[in-house]
Design a protein around this motif. Sequence first.
Motif, PDB file in Angstrom:
ATOM      1  N   LEU A 152       0.821  -1.264   0.041  1.00  0.00           N
ATOM      2  CA  LEU A 152      -0.032   0.207   0.095  1.00  0.00           C
ATOM      3  C   LEU A 152       0.896   1.138   0.120  1.00  0.00           C
ATOM      4  N   THR A 153       1.718   1.252   0.817  1.00  0.00           N
ATOM      5  CA  THR A 153       2.845   2.513   0.763  1.00  0.00           C
ATOM      6  C   THR A 153       3.535   2.540  -0.368  1.00  0.00           C
ATOM      7  N   HIS A 154       3.865   1.462  -1.147  1.00  0.00           N
ATOM      8  CA  HIS A 154       4.477   1.443  -2.620  1.00  0.00           C
ATOM      9  C   HIS A 154       3.791   2.295  -3.609  1.00  0.00           C
ATOM     10  N   VAL A 155       2.375   1.704  -3.564  1.00  0.00           N
ATOM     11  CA  VAL A 155       1.365   2.240  -4.565  1.00  0.00           C
ATOM     12  C   VAL A 155       0.950   3.771  -4.265  1.00  0.00           C
ATOM     13  N   SER A 156       1.100   4.040  -2.846  1.00  0.00           N
ATOM     14  CA  SER A 156       0.561   5.300  -2.590  1.00  0.00           C
ATOM     15  C   SER A 156       1.543   6.300  -2.984  1.00  0.00           C
ATOM     16  N   LEU A 157       2.772   5.911  -2.611  1.00  0.00           N
ATOM     17  CA  LEU A 157       3.977   7.048  -2.913  1.00  0.00           C
ATOM     18  C   LEU A 157       4.718   7.298  -4.227  1.00  0.00           C
TER      19      LEU A 157
ATOM     20  N   ALA B 295      -1.126   9.607   0.311  1.00  0.00           N
ATOM     21  CA  ALA B 295       0.224  10.114  -0.156  1.00  0.00           C
ATOM     22  C   ALA B 295       1.104  10.847   0.668  1.00  0.00           C
ATOM     23  N   ASP B 296       0.622  10.896   1.979  1.00  0.00           N
ATOM     24  CA  ASP B 296       1.491  11.530   2.942  1.00  0.00           C
ATOM     25  C   ASP B 296       2.406  10.582   3.385  1.00  0.00           C
ATOM     26  N   VAL B 297       3.952  10.828   3.157  1.00  0.00           N
ATOM     27  CA  VAL B 297       4.949   9.886   3.640  1.00  0.00           C
ATOM     28  C   VAL B 297       4.946   9.603   4.914  1.00  0.00           C
ATOM     29  N   ALA B 298       5.118  10.560   5.918  1.00  0.00           N
ATOM     30  CA  ALA B 298       5.378  10.133   7.257  1.00  0.00           C
ATOM     31  C   ALA B 298       3.936   9.256   7.618  1.00  0.00           C
ATOM     32  N   GLY B 299       2.738   9.726   7.055  1.00  0.00           N
ATOM     33  CA  GLY B 299       1.649   8.940   7.539  1.00  0.00           C
ATOM     34  C   GLY B 299       1.809   7.305   7.269  1.00  0.00           C
ATOM     35  N   GLN B 300       2.211   7.266   5.824  1.00  0.00           N
ATOM     36  CA  GLN B 300       2.240   5.902   5.311  1.00  0.00           C
ATOM     37  C   GLN B 300       3.521   5.061   6.240  1.00  0.00           C
TER      38      GLN B 300
ATOM     39  N   ASN C 189       1.803   4.015   9.525  1.00  0.00           N
ATOM     40  CA  ASN C 189       1.039   3.102   9.278  1.00  0.00           C
ATOM     41  C   ASN C 189       1.668   1.734   9.255  1.00  0.00           C
ATOM     42  N   LEU C 190       3.068   1.815   8.331  1.00  0.00           N
ATOM     43  CA  LEU C 190       3.997   0.446   8.223  1.00  0.00           C
ATOM     44  C   LEU C 190       4.582  -0.023   9.575  1.00  0.00           C
ATOM     45  N   TYR C 191       4.843   1.195  10.357  1.00  0.00           N
ATOM     46  CA  TYR C 191       5.605   0.681  11.822  1.00  0.00           C
ATOM     47  C   TYR C 191       4.819   0.276  12.794  1.00  0.00           C
TER      48      TYR C 191
ATOM     49  N   ASN D  50      13.519   2.322  -0.934  1.00  0.00           N
ATOM     50  CA  ASN D  50      12.751   2.680  -1.888  1.00  0.00           C
ATOM     51  C   ASN D  50      12.719   4.175  -2.029  1.00  0.00           C
ATOM     52  N   ASP D  51      13.976   4.823  -1.182  1.00  0.00           N
ATOM     53  CA  ASP D  51      14.225   6.174  -1.258  1.00  0.00           C
ATOM     54  C   ASP D  51      13.122   7.043  -0.774  1.00  0.00           C
ATOM     55  N   PHE D  52      12.359   6.404   0.380  1.00  0.00           N
ATOM     56  CA  PHE D  52      11.256   7.461   0.926  1.00  0.00           C
ATOM     57  C   PHE D  52      11.748   8.126   2.246  1.00  0.00           C
ATOM     58  N   GLY D  53      13.027   7.711   2.792  1.00  0.00           N
ATOM     59  CA  GLY D  53      13.431   8.245   3.984  1.00  0.00           C
ATOM     60  C   GLY D  53      12.773   7.537   5.242  1.00  0.00           C
TER      61      GLY D  53
END
Length: 275
Positions: A39-44, A62-67, A70-72, A147-150
């Motif tokens: 989901l994170t990959h698709v959203s970002l 699309a919020d990186v921190a929010g994703q 959710n992942l953590y 994935n270079d999202f930080g």
Amino acid sequence: MMNLVRSELLKIRTTSTWWLLAIGAFLATAVAFAFNAWLTHVSLTGDPADIGLPPEEAAAQADVAGQAANLYTSGQFFGLLLVMLIGILMVTNEFFHQTATTTFLSTPRRTSVIASKLIAASAMGFVFWLATTVIALVAGVIFMSANDFGTQLGEWEVHRALLLNLLAYAIWTVLGVGLGTLITNQLGAVITASVVYLVGTQVVGLLFLLLSNLFDSEAILEWQVVWPAMASQIMISGIDSPMLPPWWTGALVLVAYAVAAGLAGIMITRRRDIS
């Protein structure tokens, strides 16, 4: 009190139940992480609308921190069910193994007994939270970096999600103890809790969706927060959506349930005839 708490923890550690629940928590975390990573990959990297989200929800996803948050916190939905079962077992084991009479004779102050079970259950909830969070954090950092999202570990939104997830684990163990005092039959309590949590959550979500469509009002969807499992998800997600109430509303609802469950557990046990 500390002796009582240690006694309750010993009762759990000397059975195979907590091992089975721990394995369940690990599997739930692994499966949830795989889904959240996708989901994170698709959203970002793509268009969240491709997975059927409305524009408002797509923007929130699309919020990186929010994703990252959710992942953590992957696995918390089933993890909360499992720690609730721990709370239930801490009470119902006394009746299943017919040790309730001995327990309350050795400690006549029933309030102290229930309080020790609440503390011990919360301690077990903390252990489960810590273990699943470490797994999700390690895997999440690797995924986000690759994935270079930080990693987003410096963001308050991530910190808040982790802390609120801990609060949720503690509260659901308390709810389990409260339910165990209400339904002393072990099998009945476990089945009731599991069905209400898993099936009830889906039914409640569908019910509020139908009511929202019937009255043509998205505001109705915010009232899903009155259901404990929905309150947990809303509290931990922290997503600012017009279809959901603020995250702190979920926190208040869960705390209210925990206080009510704890008090109910104490009052029921003090009045129950145990022989």
